[in-house]
Design a protein around this motif. Structure first.
Motif, PDB file in Angstrom:
ATOM      1  N   GLN A 116      11.855 -19.416 -15.624  1.00  0.00           N
ATOM      2  CA  GLN A 116      10.490 -18.900 -15.553  1.00  0.00           C
ATOM      3  C   GLN A 116      10.517 -17.535 -14.888  1.00  0.00           C
ATOM      4  O   GLN A 116      11.446 -17.206 -14.156  1.00  0.00           O
ATOM      5  CB  GLN A 116       9.576 -19.853 -14.769  1.00  0.00           C
ATOM      6  N   VAL A 117       9.464 -16.759 -15.150  1.00  0.00           N
ATOM      7  CA  VAL A 117       9.365 -15.424 -14.570  1.00  0.00           C
ATOM      8  C   VAL A 117       9.200 -15.535 -13.061  1.00  0.00           C
ATOM      9  O   VAL A 117       8.371 -16.290 -12.570  1.00  0.00           O
ATOM     10  CB  VAL A 117       8.174 -14.666 -15.179  1.00  0.00           C
ATOM     11  N   GLN A 118      10.012 -14.779 -12.355  1.00  0.00           N
ATOM     12  CA  GLN A 118       9.902 -14.767 -10.903  1.00  0.00           C
ATOM     13  C   GLN A 118      10.161 -13.369 -10.372  1.00  0.00           C
ATOM     14  O   GLN A 118      11.086 -12.691 -10.813  1.00  0.00           O
ATOM     15  CB  GLN A 118      10.891 -15.758 -10.280  1.00  0.00           C
ATOM     16  N   LEU A 119       9.318 -12.957  -9.435  1.00  0.00           N
ATOM     17  CA  LEU A 119       9.489 -11.692  -8.736  1.00  0.00           C
ATOM     18  C   LEU A 119       9.524 -12.001  -7.246  1.00  0.00           C
ATOM     19  O   LEU A 119       8.642 -12.712  -6.741  1.00  0.00           O
ATOM     20  CB  LEU A 119       8.330 -10.746  -9.039  1.00  0.00           C
ATOM     21  N   VAL A 120      10.514 -11.465  -6.561  1.00  0.00           N
ATOM     22  CA  VAL A 120      10.638 -11.711  -5.127  1.00  0.00           C
ATOM     23  C   VAL A 120      10.765 -10.381  -4.409  1.00  0.00           C
ATOM     24  O   VAL A 120      11.742  -9.645  -4.630  1.00  0.00           O
ATOM     25  CB  VAL A 120      11.855 -12.607  -4.814  1.00  0.00           C
ATOM     26  N   GLU A 121       9.789 -10.087  -3.566  1.00  0.00           N
ATOM     27  CA  GLU A 121       9.820  -8.860  -2.780  1.00  0.00           C
ATOM     28  C   GLU A 121      10.567  -9.098  -1.469  1.00  0.00           C
ATOM     29  O   GLU A 121      10.516 -10.197  -0.897  1.00  0.00           O
ATOM     30  CB  GLU A 121       8.410  -8.368  -2.455  1.00  0.00           C
ATOM     31  N   SER A 122      11.224  -8.058  -0.982  1.00  0.00           N
ATOM     32  CA  SER A 122      11.887  -8.126   0.313  1.00  0.00           C
ATOM     33  C   SER A 122      11.966  -6.723   0.898  1.00  0.00           C
ATOM     34  O   SER A 122      11.688  -5.737   0.203  1.00  0.00           O
ATOM     35  CB  SER A 122      13.287  -8.729   0.180  1.00  0.00           C
ATOM     36  N   GLY A 123      12.340  -6.653   2.167  1.00  0.00           N
ATOM     37  CA  GLY A 123      12.538  -5.361   2.803  1.00  0.00           C
ATOM     38  C   GLY A 123      11.419  -4.930   3.727  1.00  0.00           C
ATOM     39  O   GLY A 123      11.512  -3.882   4.372  1.00  0.00           O
ATOM     40  N   GLY A 124      10.355  -5.704   3.781  1.00  0.00           N
ATOM     41  CA  GLY A 124       9.268  -5.362   4.686  1.00  0.00           C
ATOM     42  C   GLY A 124       9.642  -5.607   6.133  1.00  0.00           C
ATOM     43  O   GLY A 124      10.706  -6.145   6.440  1.00  0.00           O
ATOM     44  N   GLY A 125       8.753  -5.194   7.024  1.00  0.00           N
ATOM     45  CA  GLY A 125       9.007  -5.397   8.442  1.00  0.00           C
ATOM     46  C   GLY A 125       8.143  -4.502   9.292  1.00  0.00           C
ATOM     47  O   GLY A 125       7.188  -3.889   8.795  1.00  0.00           O
ATOM     48  N   LEU A 126       8.487  -4.424  10.555  1.00  0.00           N
ATOM     49  CA  LEU A 126       7.779  -3.585  11.518  1.00  0.00           C
ATOM     50  C   LEU A 126       8.556  -2.287  11.699  1.00  0.00           C
ATOM     51  O   LEU A 126       9.770  -2.321  11.962  1.00  0.00           O
ATOM     52  CB  LEU A 126       7.649  -4.317  12.852  1.00  0.00           C
ATOM     53  N   VAL A 127       7.871  -1.177  11.568  1.00  0.00           N
ATOM     54  CA  VAL A 127       8.516   0.121  11.703  1.00  0.00           C
ATOM     55  C   VAL A 127       7.575   1.057  12.449  1.00  0.00           C
ATOM     56  O   VAL A 127       6.342   0.924  12.355  1.00  0.00           O
ATOM     57  CB  VAL A 127       8.908   0.692  10.317  1.00  0.00           C
ATOM     58  N   GLN A 128       8.136   1.992  13.176  1.00  0.00           N
ATOM     59  CA  GLN A 128       7.318   2.964  13.905  1.00  0.00           C
ATOM     60  C   GLN A 128       6.803   4.043  12.961  1.00  0.00           C
ATOM     61  O   GLN A 128       7.433   4.314  11.919  1.00  0.00           O
ATOM     62  CB  GLN A 128       8.151   3.601  15.013  1.00  0.00           C
ATOM     63  N   PRO A 129       5.698   4.657  13.301  1.00  0.00           N
ATOM     64  CA  PRO A 129       5.215   5.788  12.489  1.00  0.00           C
ATOM     65  C   PRO A 129       6.314   6.840  12.333  1.00  0.00           C
ATOM     66  O   PRO A 129       7.026   7.155  13.295  1.00  0.00           O
ATOM     67  CB  PRO A 129       4.036   6.312  13.305  1.00  0.00           C
ATOM     68  N   PRO A 151      -1.295  -5.585 -14.963  1.00  0.00           N
ATOM     69  CA  PRO A 151      -0.248  -6.413 -14.367  1.00  0.00           C
ATOM     70  C   PRO A 151      -0.409  -7.856 -14.809  1.00  0.00           C
ATOM     71  O   PRO A 151      -1.536  -8.340 -14.994  1.00  0.00           O
ATOM     72  CB  PRO A 151      -0.478  -6.258 -12.871  1.00  0.00           C
ATOM     73  N   ASP A 152       0.719  -8.563 -15.000  1.00  0.00           N
ATOM     74  CA  ASP A 152       0.585  -9.964 -15.330  1.00  0.00           C
ATOM     75  C   ASP A 152       1.274 -10.874 -14.312  1.00  0.00           C
ATOM     76  O   ASP A 152       0.607 -11.628 -13.623  1.00  0.00           O
ATOM     77  CB  ASP A 152       1.014 -10.290 -16.776  1.00  0.00           C
ATOM     78  N   TYR A 153       2.576 -10.802 -14.162  1.00  0.00           N
ATOM     79  CA  TYR A 153       3.234 -11.658 -13.181  1.00  0.00           C
ATOM     80  C   TYR A 153       3.370 -10.939 -11.853  1.00  0.00           C
ATOM     81  O   TYR A 153       3.711  -9.749 -11.819  1.00  0.00           O
ATOM     82  CB  TYR A 153       4.615 -12.075 -13.691  1.00  0.00           C
ATOM     83  N   TRP A 154       3.115 -11.694 -10.780  1.00  0.00           N
ATOM     84  CA  TRP A 154       3.123 -11.129  -9.433  1.00  0.00           C
ATOM     85  C   TRP A 154       4.139 -11.827  -8.539  1.00  0.00           C
ATOM     86  O   TRP A 154       4.399 -13.023  -8.679  1.00  0.00           O
ATOM     87  CB  TRP A 154       1.750 -11.305  -8.779  1.00  0.00           C
TER      88      TRP A 154
END
Length: 120
Positions: A1-14, A107-110
Protein backbone atom coordinates in the motif's frame (compact mmCIF):
# COMPACT_ATOMS: atom_id res chain seq x y z
CA UNK A 1 0.00 0.00 0.00
CA UNK A 2 1.04 3.60 -0.50
CA UNK A 3 3.01 4.90 2.43
CA UNK A 4 4.84 8.15 3.09
CA UNK A 5 6.98 8.57 6.18
CA UNK A 6 8.43 11.93 7.14
CA UNK A 7 11.50 12.26 9.35
CA UNK A 8 14.16 14.77 10.30
CA UNK A 9 12.11 17.17 12.36
CA UNK A 10 13.14 18.42 15.77
CA UNK A 11 14.01 21.42 17.87
CA UNK A 12 16.41 23.92 16.35
CA UNK A 13 17.50 27.44 17.22
CA UNK A 14 16.63 30.38 14.98
CA UNK A 15 19.09 30.55 12.13
CA UNK A 16 19.70 26.82 12.21
CA UNK A 17 19.05 24.15 9.60
CA UNK A 18 17.16 20.90 9.28
CA UNK A 19 16.72 18.44 6.46
CA UNK A 20 13.40 16.68 6.29
CA UNK A 21 13.00 13.39 4.46
CA UNK A 22 9.89 11.86 2.95
CA UNK A 23 10.37 8.14 2.34
CA UNK A 24 7.91 6.62 -0.10
CA UNK A 25 6.90 3.00 -0.46
CA UNK A 26 4.17 0.98 -2.12
CA UNK A 27 4.29 2.88 -5.41
CA UNK A 28 6.74 4.07 -8.07
CA UNK A 29 7.90 7.50 -7.01
CA UNK A 30 9.05 8.33 -10.57
CA UNK A 31 5.46 8.99 -11.65
CA UNK A 32 4.58 11.34 -8.84
CA UNK A 33 5.21 14.90 -7.85
CA UNK A 34 5.68 15.31 -4.11
CA UNK A 35 4.58 18.31 -2.14
CA UNK A 36 5.66 19.50 1.28
CA UNK A 37 3.04 21.17 3.41
CA UNK A 38 3.02 22.54 6.93
CA UNK A 39 0.48 23.33 9.59
CA UNK A 40 1.25 25.65 12.46
CA UNK A 41 -0.83 25.63 15.65
CA UNK A 42 -4.15 27.35 15.09
CA UNK A 43 -3.54 27.80 11.38
CA UNK A 44 -4.63 26.04 8.24
CA UNK A 45 -2.29 23.71 6.42
CA UNK A 46 -0.34 25.50 3.70
CA UNK A 47 1.77 24.39 0.80
CA UNK A 48 5.50 24.92 1.17
CA UNK A 49 7.15 23.42 -1.91
CA UNK A 50 6.64 20.84 -4.60
CA UNK A 51 8.92 18.85 -6.87
CA UNK A 52 7.60 17.38 -10.09
CA UNK A 53 8.31 13.88 -11.34
CA UNK A 54 10.88 15.40 -13.72
CA UNK A 55 12.62 17.31 -10.94
CA UNK A 56 11.24 20.79 -11.44
CA UNK A 57 10.55 22.60 -8.19
CA UNK A 58 8.13 25.27 -7.06
CA UNK A 59 7.89 27.10 -3.78
CA UNK A 60 4.40 27.99 -2.69
CA UNK A 61 5.25 30.12 0.29
CA UNK A 62 7.14 33.35 -0.41
CA UNK A 63 8.53 33.22 3.09
CA UNK A 64 10.60 30.12 2.33
CA UNK A 65 12.02 31.15 -1.03
CA UNK A 66 15.78 31.36 -0.84
CA UNK A 67 15.86 29.42 2.43
CA UNK A 68 14.26 26.05 1.61
CA UNK A 69 15.28 23.65 -1.14
CA UNK A 70 13.30 20.63 -2.26
CA UNK A 71 15.00 17.71 -3.98
CA UNK A 72 14.36 14.08 -4.77
CA UNK A 73 16.27 10.83 -5.14
CA UNK A 74 14.08 8.39 -7.03
CA UNK A 75 16.58 5.57 -6.53
CA UNK A 76 16.06 5.93 -2.78
CA UNK A 77 12.35 6.72 -3.16
CA UNK A 78 12.90 9.78 -1.01
CA UNK A 79 12.15 13.47 -1.28
CA UNK A 80 13.99 16.00 0.86
CA UNK A 81 13.32 19.47 2.15
CA UNK A 82 16.46 21.30 3.16
CA UNK A 83 15.54 24.16 5.47
CA UNK A 84 18.13 26.83 6.23
CA UNK A 85 18.05 30.05 8.23
CA UNK A 86 15.04 28.79 10.12
CA UNK A 87 12.74 31.26 11.84
CA UNK A 88 10.32 30.81 14.74
CA UNK A 89 7.46 31.25 12.27
CA UNK A 90 8.61 28.07 10.50
CA UNK A 91 7.45 26.11 13.53
CA UNK A 92 4.84 23.63 12.34
CA UNK A 93 4.10 20.02 11.61
CA UNK A 94 5.50 19.29 8.17
CA UNK A 95 3.79 16.79 5.88
CA UNK A 96 4.60 15.35 2.50
CA UNK A 97 1.99 14.23 0.02
CA UNK A 98 1.84 12.66 -3.41
CA UNK A 99 0.55 14.50 -6.44
CA UNK A 100 0.00 12.34 -9.50
CA UNK A 101 2.36 13.40 -12.30
CA UNK A 102 2.30 17.16 -11.65
CA UNK A 103 2.60 19.77 -8.93
CA UNK A 104 -0.66 21.24 -10.17
CA UNK A 105 -2.52 18.05 -9.23
CA UNK A 106 -4.28 17.93 -5.87
CA UNK A 107 -2.54 16.02 -3.09
CA UNK A 108 -3.84 12.53 -2.51
CA UNK A 109 -1.75 10.37 -0.17
CA UNK A 110 -0.34 11.97 2.97
CA UNK A 111 2.28 11.11 5.53
CA UNK A 112 1.65 11.54 9.25
CA UNK A 113 3.97 14.50 9.62
CA UNK A 114 7.09 15.51 11.50
CA UNK A 115 7.28 18.33 14.04
CA UNK A 116 9.65 21.22 13.46
CA UNK A 117 10.13 23.65 16.33
CA UNK A 118 12.29 26.73 15.93
CA UNK A 119 12.99 28.30 19.28
CA UNK A 120 15.82 29.63 21.38
Amino acid sequence: QVQLVESGGGLVQPGGSLRLSCAASGFTLDYYAIGWFRQAPGKEREGVACISNSGGSTYDADSVKGRFTISRDNAKSTVYLQMNRLKPEDTAVYYCATKHMSCSAPPDYWGSGTQVTVSS
